[in-house]
Scaffold this motif. Structure first.
Motif, PDB file in Angstrom:
ATOM      1  N   UNK A 161       2.149   0.480 -28.510  1.00  0.00           N
ATOM      2  CA  UNK A 161       2.572   1.670 -29.238  1.00  0.00           C
ATOM      3  C   UNK A 161       3.387   1.328 -30.491  1.00  0.00           C
TER       4      UNK A 161
ATOM      5  N   UNK B  91       2.813   2.484 -34.318  1.00  0.00           N
ATOM      6  CA  UNK B  91       3.871   3.068 -35.150  1.00  0.00           C
ATOM      7  C   UNK B  91       4.087   2.249 -36.421  1.00  0.00           C
TER       8      UNK B  91
ATOM      9  N   UNK C 119      -6.059  16.211 -20.456  1.00  0.00           N
ATOM     10  CA  UNK C 119      -5.153  16.178 -21.602  1.00  0.00           C
ATOM     11  C   UNK C 119      -5.889  16.781 -22.800  1.00  0.00           C
TER      12      UNK C 119
ATOM     13  N   UNK D 101      -2.947  18.572 -27.822  1.00  0.00           N
ATOM     14  CA  UNK D 101      -1.693  18.083 -27.233  1.00  0.00           C
ATOM     15  C   UNK D 101      -1.566  16.580 -27.455  1.00  0.00           C
ATOM     16  N   UNK D 102      -2.665  15.898 -27.207  1.00  0.00           N
ATOM     17  CA  UNK D 102      -2.720  14.449 -27.360  1.00  0.00           C
ATOM     18  C   UNK D 102      -2.354  14.057 -28.792  1.00  0.00           C
TER      19      UNK D 102
ATOM     20  N   UNK E 104       1.303  14.842 -29.680  1.00  0.00           N
ATOM     21  CA  UNK E 104       2.197  13.885 -29.018  1.00  0.00           C
ATOM     22  C   UNK E 104       2.181  12.555 -29.773  1.00  0.00           C
ATOM     23  N   UNK E 105       0.974  12.126 -30.155  1.00  0.00           N
ATOM     24  CA  UNK E 105       0.830  10.841 -30.852  1.00  0.00           C
ATOM     25  C   UNK E 105       1.503  10.872 -32.229  1.00  0.00           C
TER      26      UNK E 105
ATOM     27  N   UNK F 105       5.250  11.034 -31.752  1.00  0.00           N
ATOM     28  CA  UNK F 105       5.795   9.795 -31.196  1.00  0.00           C
ATOM     29  C   UNK F 105       5.911   8.746 -32.303  1.00  0.00           C
ATOM     30  N   UNK F 106       4.890   8.673 -33.151  1.00  0.00           N
ATOM     31  CA  UNK F 106       4.931   7.695 -34.245  1.00  0.00           C
ATOM     32  C   UNK F 106       6.023   8.038 -35.252  1.00  0.00           C
TER      33      UNK F 106
ATOM     34  N   UNK G 291      -8.353  11.454 -35.713  1.00  0.00           N
ATOM     35  CA  UNK G 291      -7.075  10.848 -35.309  1.00  0.00           C
ATOM     36  C   UNK G 291      -6.532   9.965 -36.427  1.00  0.00           C
TER      37      UNK G 291
ATOM     38  N   UNK H 196      -2.959  10.481 -38.226  1.00  0.00           N
ATOM     39  CA  UNK H 196      -1.913   9.470 -38.035  1.00  0.00           C
ATOM     40  C   UNK H 196      -1.579   8.724 -39.323  1.00  0.00           C
TER      41      UNK H 196
END
Lengths: 251, 425
Positions: free
Chosen positions: A75, A79, A95, A99-100, A103-104, A107-108, A160, A164
């Protein structure tokens, strides 16, 4: 951006050396492609860089923007800006895709000391990005990759990536299982993310993906090493003559 | 056949510690139940039906003590508009309860039983039917000795859920409650149950559904670590009725939940589901027995268990399809997620089918967190702990989704998330 030096990797469980001294540098703003026959170690390289279990680095180094990648948790690598588009995206029942992703993303952001994205802001951004990739609202609600077609899974990977906003993107055989239209859509998604501050490493068997995502540098990998490096014309050579000639030439 | 002496002695020792409430309409049923209990004897470790769960602490004359958990967690269902009916260590508390008058339902106390009551036709009747083909002595004990409980007659569609709240106050409480729920033709209600109830809790609920009646039953058993419970639900379904029961069990040293469903009318539906989370000294047993004795009925059993630190989960589920129960649709799944190698899951799924035109399936799995899923989440930047929790919640959610009401689903999932979060400190 990404600097790999003399990387040696063996399987953890058995005494089998997969990578035997890989040297590779991907600069910011550039697209590098790695081509090679089956079993040459291309996918292993992507897994080792992203931190998957089961591999042991016996020698060499890999850094992202000067930071030692191999010393980080999975992880932490993400990041730090590393992104792997999976050859086989994993299905996660229960999941929700949305939401996934939220969250990702958060979190990053948290790991980087940035403020988390609000629900409203996140929704706005994801809707726009999903639309570009022809991903409908229904797909965002469904569990991650569950019941997705091959093409949908790959588009979801690119979504994604877009959300991200990584610095270094590795695409592991993103063209596998795609028809021509789907490939075009995915390639457009990737091209939209090409940027001076971002590096790409595109792993593929075939030249056809490189028609859509034009590489700056092409590497040929065989038997755990990069045996030849050239421009886009190298990919065309492989397309016309296969790997045999190059392998012979190097041997 | 005479009982083995040891079993007879243990049964008599337990009976001697109790007193059978006398008087009122229920007494004959209580005496019959006592006779049933004496004939069966209380279970011990040699009983096949108790192969995976030691009954000692559930049948002993004295209840093992259980400390009351101190928590600042808001009780489940707290913010919900509901009819609150509160029991403290197994005794109904009128003071803490709402006025039980609500349109579409009448509610009486078993402890106030006079000479005549509609429940006379049901009290102990469904329990007695459920004793065949497998003995359930703790349910007979319950019918004989229950000291309190509610008689709920659903005549219409009450506007809010009937919420039974079981508070645990004394470390040594030993409670026996018996509820009877009668749902009239076309009537529909939701029963909520939550709380640890007592140090030891024996609860029996008989549910009788008339044609087209619907009952939603959602319970959460309270997370006092040392509490013990043996519960029974006996449901009888008439034509086109629907019974949906879901149980969330978080912690508890010992829990045995038996659900016995009997289809007596055609085209009825029964779903029984449960999710439990156990950490350490935790033993949870779901025992389900569904009898199809009518045409075109659907039964569904969905049980999920998350276990760690030596926790044990048990599932014994049976679908019995009688010769005339054609077009039966029976489904059963039990799954466990073992978060470490110290925990165990024991499953005994059974199908016994005597009709030829049926669709029945069952499955049971047990495994660790999916490593591929974990890697995928982490590769997107989700920290390991959060990723494990997400996957655990996803696992449990498949059982929680059996609850029809989505806002209740959310409440239940939140509890699971809270349990996980507490373990991450």
């Amino acid at each position: 951006m990404l600097e790999i030096k003399n990387l040696h990797v063996k399987l953890e469980e058995e005494d089998k050396q997969i990578l035997k001294g890989v040297d590779l540098t991907v600069e910011a703003g550039k697209v590098h492609a790695i081509m090679g026959p089956n079993g040459s170690g291309k996918s292993t390289l992507s897994y080792v860089l992203s931190g998957r279990d089961g591999y042991e680095v016996t020698d060499g180094s890999a850094t992202l923007l000067g930071e030692d990648l191999l010393d980080m948790e999975v992880e932490e690598r993400a990041a730090a800006g590393l992104f792997l588009a999976f050859q086989y995206p994993v299905e996660i029942p229960g999941v929700g895709n949305m939401t996934f992703l939220r969250t990702a993303v958060n979190a990053q952001r948290k790991a980087r000391g940035q403020e988390e994205m609000s629900s409203a802001e996140f929704l706005k951004v994801i809707r726009a990005r999903a639309k570009d990739l022809k991903i409908d609202a229904e797909m965002l609600k469904r569990p991650v990759n569950v019941g997705f077609s091959g093409g949908e899974k790959k588009r979801n990977e690119i979504l994604q990536m877009a959300m991200l906003e990584p610095k270094m993107c590795i695409l592991d055989e993103t063209d596998s299982g795609l028809d021509v239209d789907a490939m075009k859509l995915v390639a457009d998604g990737v091209n939209a993310l090409r940027d001076e501050g971002r590096g790409f490493l595109v792993i593929t068997h075939y030249q056809r993906l490189l028609d859509h995502i034009k590489p700056d540098v092409v590497h040929i990998m065989a038997n755990g090493r990069i045996i030849k490096t050239g421009g886009p014309e190298l990919a065309l050579e492989v397309e016309q003559n296969g790997y045999a000639d190059i392998l012979e030439e190097v041997a | 056949m005479a009982l083995p002496q040891a079993k007879q002695d243990a049964t008599e020792a337990r009976i001697a510690a109790l007193s059978l409430p006398e008087g009122g309409w229920a007494e004959p049923a209580r005496r019959e139940a006592l006779a049933r209990l004496r004939a069966m004897g209380l279970p011990n470790a040699r009983d096949e039906y108790w192969k995976f769960t030691r009954p000692d602490t559930l049948v002993s004359a004295e209840a093992p003590a259980a400390r009351v958990l101190e928590t600042d967690e808001t009780p489940l269902f707290d913010s919900r508009d509901r009819l609150k009916l509160v029991f403290v260590d197994g005794v109904f508390s009128a003071e803490e309860s709402d006025d039980p008058s609500l349109e579409g339902v009448t509610i009486d106390r078993l402890a106030e039983a006079k000479d005549i009551h509609w429940a006379k036709d049901l009290y102990g009747v469904l329990e007695a039917r459920g004793q065949d083909p497998v003995a359930r002595p703790l349910a007979a004990l319950n019918t004989a000795f229950a000291t309190d409980g509610l008689l709920i007659h659903v005549t219409g569609k009450p506007s809010k859920p009937i919420s039974l709240i079981y508070r645990h106050v004394s470390d040594t409480s030993d409670a026996i409650l018996h509820h009877v729920i009668k749902v009239d033709a076309g009537a529909e209600a939701t029963i909520l149950e939550n709380g640890p109830a007592a140090a030891r809790f024996n609860k029996c609920m008989e549910v009788d559904l008339a044609e087209g009646g619907r009952l939603h039953h959602i319970r959460a058993q309270g997370r006092d670590h040392e509490r013990r419970a043996a519960t029974h639900v006996f449901a009888r379904l008439e034509k086109e009725s629907v019974f949906k029961s879901f149980t969330l069990s978080v912690n508890g040293a010992m829990t045995r939940n038996e659900v016995v469903v009997e289809f007596t009318g055609d085209d009825a539906v029964a779903h029984v589901a449960g999710a439990c989370m156990g950490d350490g000294d935790f033993h949870h047993d779901d025992t389900v027995f569904v009898t199809h004795d009518a045409v075109n009925c659907e039964s569904r059993q969905v049980f999920k268990k998350v276990l760690r630190n030596g926790a044990t989960g048990v599932f014994q589920g049976k679908i019995l399809v009688k010769p005339d129960a054609q077009k039966t649709d029976g489904y059963q799944i039990s799954q466990s997620l073992l978060l470490d190698e110290d925990s165990q899951f024991l499953a005994k799924p059974e199908l016994e089918i005597y009709a030829d035109d049926v669709a029945c399936s069952h499955g049971s799995t047990s495994g660790a967190i999916d490593e591929d899923g974990l890697f995928y989440l982490r590769a997107r930047g989700v920290p390991r702990g959060t990723a494990e929790d997400l996957l655990t919640i996803a696992f449990i959610a498949e059982a929680v989704q059996e609850v029809e009401d989505e806002s209740l689903q959310e409440d239940l999932v939140e509890r699971v998330a809270g349990w996980l979060a507490r373990r991450r400190g």
